[in-house]
Design an enzyme around this catalytic site. Sequence first.
Site, PDB file in Angstrom:
ATOM      1  N   CYS A 135       4.056  -3.115  -8.724  1.00  0.00           N
ATOM      2  CA  CYS A 135       4.930  -2.326  -9.594  1.00  0.00           C
ATOM      3  C   CYS A 135       6.234  -2.002  -8.881  1.00  0.00           C
ATOM      4  O   CYS A 135       6.320  -1.034  -8.132  1.00  0.00           O
ATOM      5  CB  CYS A 135       4.237  -1.041 -10.035  1.00  0.00           C
ATOM      6  SG  CYS A 135       5.266  -0.031 -11.113  1.00  0.00           S
ATOM      7  N   CYS A 138       7.666   1.400  -9.642  1.00  0.00           N
ATOM      8  CA  CYS A 138       7.007   2.531  -8.974  1.00  0.00           C
ATOM      9  C   CYS A 138       7.371   2.568  -7.485  1.00  0.00           C
ATOM     10  O   CYS A 138       7.566   3.631  -6.918  1.00  0.00           O
ATOM     11  CB  CYS A 138       5.492   2.422  -9.073  1.00  0.00           C
ATOM     12  SG  CYS A 138       4.869   1.821 -10.634  1.00  0.00           S
ATOM     13  N   ASP A 139       7.404   1.415  -6.832  1.00  0.00           N
ATOM     14  CA  ASP A 139       7.469   1.383  -5.366  1.00  0.00           C
ATOM     15  C   ASP A 139       8.775   0.846  -4.777  1.00  0.00           C
ATOM     16  O   ASP A 139       9.032   1.021  -3.587  1.00  0.00           O
ATOM     17  CB  ASP A 139       6.317   0.513  -4.823  1.00  0.00           C
ATOM     18  CG  ASP A 139       4.953   1.027  -5.267  1.00  0.00           C
ATOM     19  OD1 ASP A 139       4.822   2.256  -5.416  1.00  0.00           O
ATOM     20  OD2 ASP A 139       4.048   0.210  -5.467  1.00  0.00           O
TER      21      ASP A 139
END
Length: 312
Positions: A135, A138-139
Amino acid sequence: MENLIIIGSGPAGHTAAVYSARARLNPLMFEGAFAAGVAAGGQLTTTTEVENYPGFLSIPGPLLMDKMREQSLHCGARILTETVDRVDLSQRPFKVRAAGKEYEAKTLIIATGAQARRMDLPGEERLWQKGISACAVCDGALPFFRNKLLAVVGGGDSAVEESTYLTKFASKVLLLVRRDMMRASMVMQERAQSNPKIEIMFETLPVEVLGDKSVSGLKVRNTRTNAESILPVGGLFYAIGHLPNTAFLEGQLELDEVGYIKTRPGTAQTSVEGVFAAGDVQDKVYRQAVTSAGTGCMAALDAEHFLAAHSH
Ligand code: FAD
Ligand code: NDP
């Protein structure tokens, strides 16, 4: 006993909640407590801007899902932030177990979506979340990806979206496509091709992640010549599709060979009467927010008709 229990909280689940609440079915939704590794609200909570949901020129995915949840509640649906871990579909009323408690329902809508796939490469377990992620949104902003050469695996819309997002932080992004063509829509392919920070490497397949405490390289194989080489990347992102979240059904519904719930064409009806499915959990072709919402509507209407037909 409930008229209708909805399992899952993406666009499919929330559309089913809105329709069934407005039909006065008083639906109960289990939205999941980080079920299948995704926050309540589903896959769109992991993305940035959604530009193809009618009515919104551009809206952040998490905000779109907040709005859907608000609409479900506004229409009268009840929502529990719990994950369903078992169902018993052997007879009606169906049984649903979540957080150690059992619920009964006359009808069910399964809208549990899908989750990101991983490759299980040598080195992956050691370096998962230490430079490997599924992701980017997200990261990708984490400090250890900054100004590094990063690799994204996949050739679909997600791979382009993740690569584009990562160009904000990376020195350059290598988009590794296993075939000689991409699966992504033309507009997304053009986006990747025109981005000077993205290099598309066709016929390239990762075979091993290198590094001790963090990713220091990626061994790849040319899928045409079989020649192997090492890319000096500092991070690896998977964008290779998704697996349907159907394990908790324990084979009680008919699934296809990959695990997607089979529905009767043109309906949301599954192999068990009174159990309906909507969204990505039953759709391996379109997999869009709007098609998920569309099948969520179908499932709610099918459940309403089923209840009406069985009320006498
Ligand atoms: P999901 O969104 O997958 O949600 C299912 C929910 O059910 C999850 O919250 C999960 O936690 C919950 N759940 C699972 N199991 C259980 C359980 N046992 N008990 C309780 N709850 C459970 N589509 C577009 O149209 N436009 C886009 O721009 C777009 N961008 C995307 C970007 C990314 C990075 C990704 C991954 C997808 C994108 N998509 C986009 C696709 C879109 O997100 C999906 O098609 C859509 O979210 C599917 O909706 P759904 O309702 O089927 O399920
Ligand atoms: P897709 O299934 O569309 O694409 C997966 C890609 O990964 C394919 O190119 C596939 O290759 C490749 N792949 C699969 N397994 C491997 C493997 N083991 N090794 C290397 N490559 C592999 O998934 P996406 O997540 O991209 O998209 C899912 C859905 O979400 C789609 O419907 C998409 O349109 C939608 N979406 C829409 C967006 C938007 O509109 N902005 C953004 C993101 C997603 P191959 O082609 O060879 O099978």
